[in-house]
Design a protein around this motif. Sequence first.
Motif, PDB file in Angstrom:
ATOM      1  N   TYR A   5      70.125  21.358  56.666  1.00 19.09           N
ATOM      2  CA  TYR A   5      70.849  20.297  57.373  1.00 19.09           C
ATOM      3  C   TYR A   5      70.112  20.116  58.703  1.00 19.09           C
ATOM      4  O   TYR A   5      70.270  20.903  59.627  1.00 19.09           O
ATOM      5  CB  TYR A   5      72.293  20.770  57.586  1.00 19.09           C
ATOM      6  CG  TYR A   5      73.256  19.763  58.184  1.00 19.09           C
ATOM      7  CD1 TYR A   5      72.977  19.093  59.365  1.00 19.09           C
ATOM      8  CD2 TYR A   5      74.494  19.542  57.586  1.00 19.09           C
ATOM      9  CE1 TYR A   5      73.881  18.199  59.918  1.00 19.09           C
ATOM     10  CE2 TYR A   5      75.406  18.653  58.141  1.00 19.09           C
ATOM     11  CZ  TYR A   5      75.103  17.999  59.305  1.00 19.09           C
ATOM     12  OH  TYR A   5      75.998  17.127  59.862  1.00 19.09           O
ATOM     13  N   LEU A  34      69.000  15.496  54.527  1.00 18.57           N
ATOM     14  CA  LEU A  34      70.285  15.485  55.231  1.00 18.57           C
ATOM     15  C   LEU A  34      69.993  15.590  56.719  1.00 18.57           C
ATOM     16  O   LEU A  34      69.453  16.594  57.184  1.00 18.57           O
ATOM     17  CB  LEU A  34      71.170  16.645  54.770  1.00 18.57           C
ATOM     18  CG  LEU A  34      72.532  16.802  55.449  1.00 18.57           C
ATOM     19  CD1 LEU A  34      73.364  15.529  55.307  1.00 18.57           C
ATOM     20  CD2 LEU A  34      73.287  17.994  54.869  1.00 18.57           C
ATOM     21  N   GLN A  36      71.488  14.789  60.730  1.00 11.91           N
ATOM     22  CA  GLN A  36      72.504  14.383  61.694  1.00 11.91           C
ATOM     23  C   GLN A  36      71.790  13.921  62.968  1.00 11.91           C
ATOM     24  O   GLN A  36      70.932  14.623  63.493  1.00 11.91           O
ATOM     25  CB  GLN A  36      73.432  15.541  62.040  1.00 11.91           C
ATOM     26  CG  GLN A  36      74.499  15.175  63.072  1.00 11.91           C
ATOM     27  CD  GLN A  36      75.228  16.382  63.635  1.00 11.91           C
ATOM     28  OE1 GLN A  36      75.311  16.562  64.842  1.00 11.91           O
ATOM     29  NE2 GLN A  36      75.768  17.232  62.753  1.00 11.91           N
ATOM     30  N   VAL A 160      78.444  24.991  56.180  1.00 12.25           N
ATOM     31  CA  VAL A 160      77.197  24.786  56.919  1.00 12.25           C
ATOM     32  C   VAL A 160      77.177  25.746  58.100  1.00 12.25           C
ATOM     33  O   VAL A 160      78.087  25.739  58.928  1.00 12.25           O
ATOM     34  CB  VAL A 160      77.073  23.338  57.430  1.00 12.25           C
ATOM     35  CG1 VAL A 160      75.795  23.173  58.244  1.00 12.25           C
ATOM     36  CG2 VAL A 160      77.107  22.356  56.268  1.00 12.25           C
ATOM     37  N   SER A 180      74.424  25.741  53.376  1.00 10.53           N
ATOM     38  CA  SER A 180      73.376  25.010  54.071  1.00 10.53           C
ATOM     39  C   SER A 180      73.219  25.581  55.472  1.00 10.53           C
ATOM     40  O   SER A 180      74.173  26.113  56.047  1.00 10.53           O
ATOM     41  CB  SER A 180      73.758  23.524  54.140  1.00 10.53           C
ATOM     42  OG  SER A 180      72.754  22.753  54.753  1.00 10.53           O
ATOM     43  N   ALA A 182      72.112  24.524  59.358  1.00 12.95           N
ATOM     44  CA  ALA A 182      71.853  23.426  60.280  1.00 12.95           C
ATOM     45  C   ALA A 182      70.863  23.905  61.331  1.00 12.95           C
ATOM     46  O   ALA A 182      71.069  24.947  61.953  1.00 12.95           O
ATOM     47  CB  ALA A 182      73.148  22.970  60.933  1.00 12.95           C
TER      48      ALA A 182
END
Length: 201
Positions: A5, A34, A36, A160, A180, A182
């Motif tokens: 992530y 993925l 953000q 996550v 996942s 991050a």
Amino acid sequence: MPRLYAILDAESCARRGVSLLETAKAWRDAGVTLVQYRDKVASDASVLENAALLRRVFEGTDATLILNDRVHLFAASGFDGVHVGQGDDAVAPVRAVIGPDAVLGVSTHNPAQVSIADGLAVSYVAVGPVFATLTKLDAEPVVGLDGVALARSLTRKPLVAIGGIAAVNASSVLEAGADSVAVISGLLDGDVAAFLRIVQE
């Protein structure tokens, strides 16, 4: 859920003197799916401008794009979802704004918050910081690998893990129960393709 992530943090990019857009292109080319986008200080107009650029970068790929906070900008951003923290808008009103199909993630920092999040209409639960991190100056206390394992036992939602995760410890975090990891600094400072290989092993 992808095992990596990637968090594209505007302040972290600025501190390193690297372009947000060029970083996004490099991540796309490496196979990141993925992302953000996080910008705590820019104006709404700047965030929307960058969001449009990021959409173009990942156009034609199967990447999922998440907007950090800024729930009021979700519709205009054209992104796939939003991520909110404990201090942001409550989950139920956010879900009402973004609709039932959008991705919604929430940050948690202790077992009680994880348990509450498990019963909410969220797509995934983030837990951390797992390790010490300099990315957030107001970071919560470190939860460690034991905290990840405990969080895993408290929710069936995708988990996550975030905070201080790098190539040297990513595997241990996944082994502790995260679906996942991050990552911010670990991607800006290292080889993204190598990081992807590590988490996919």
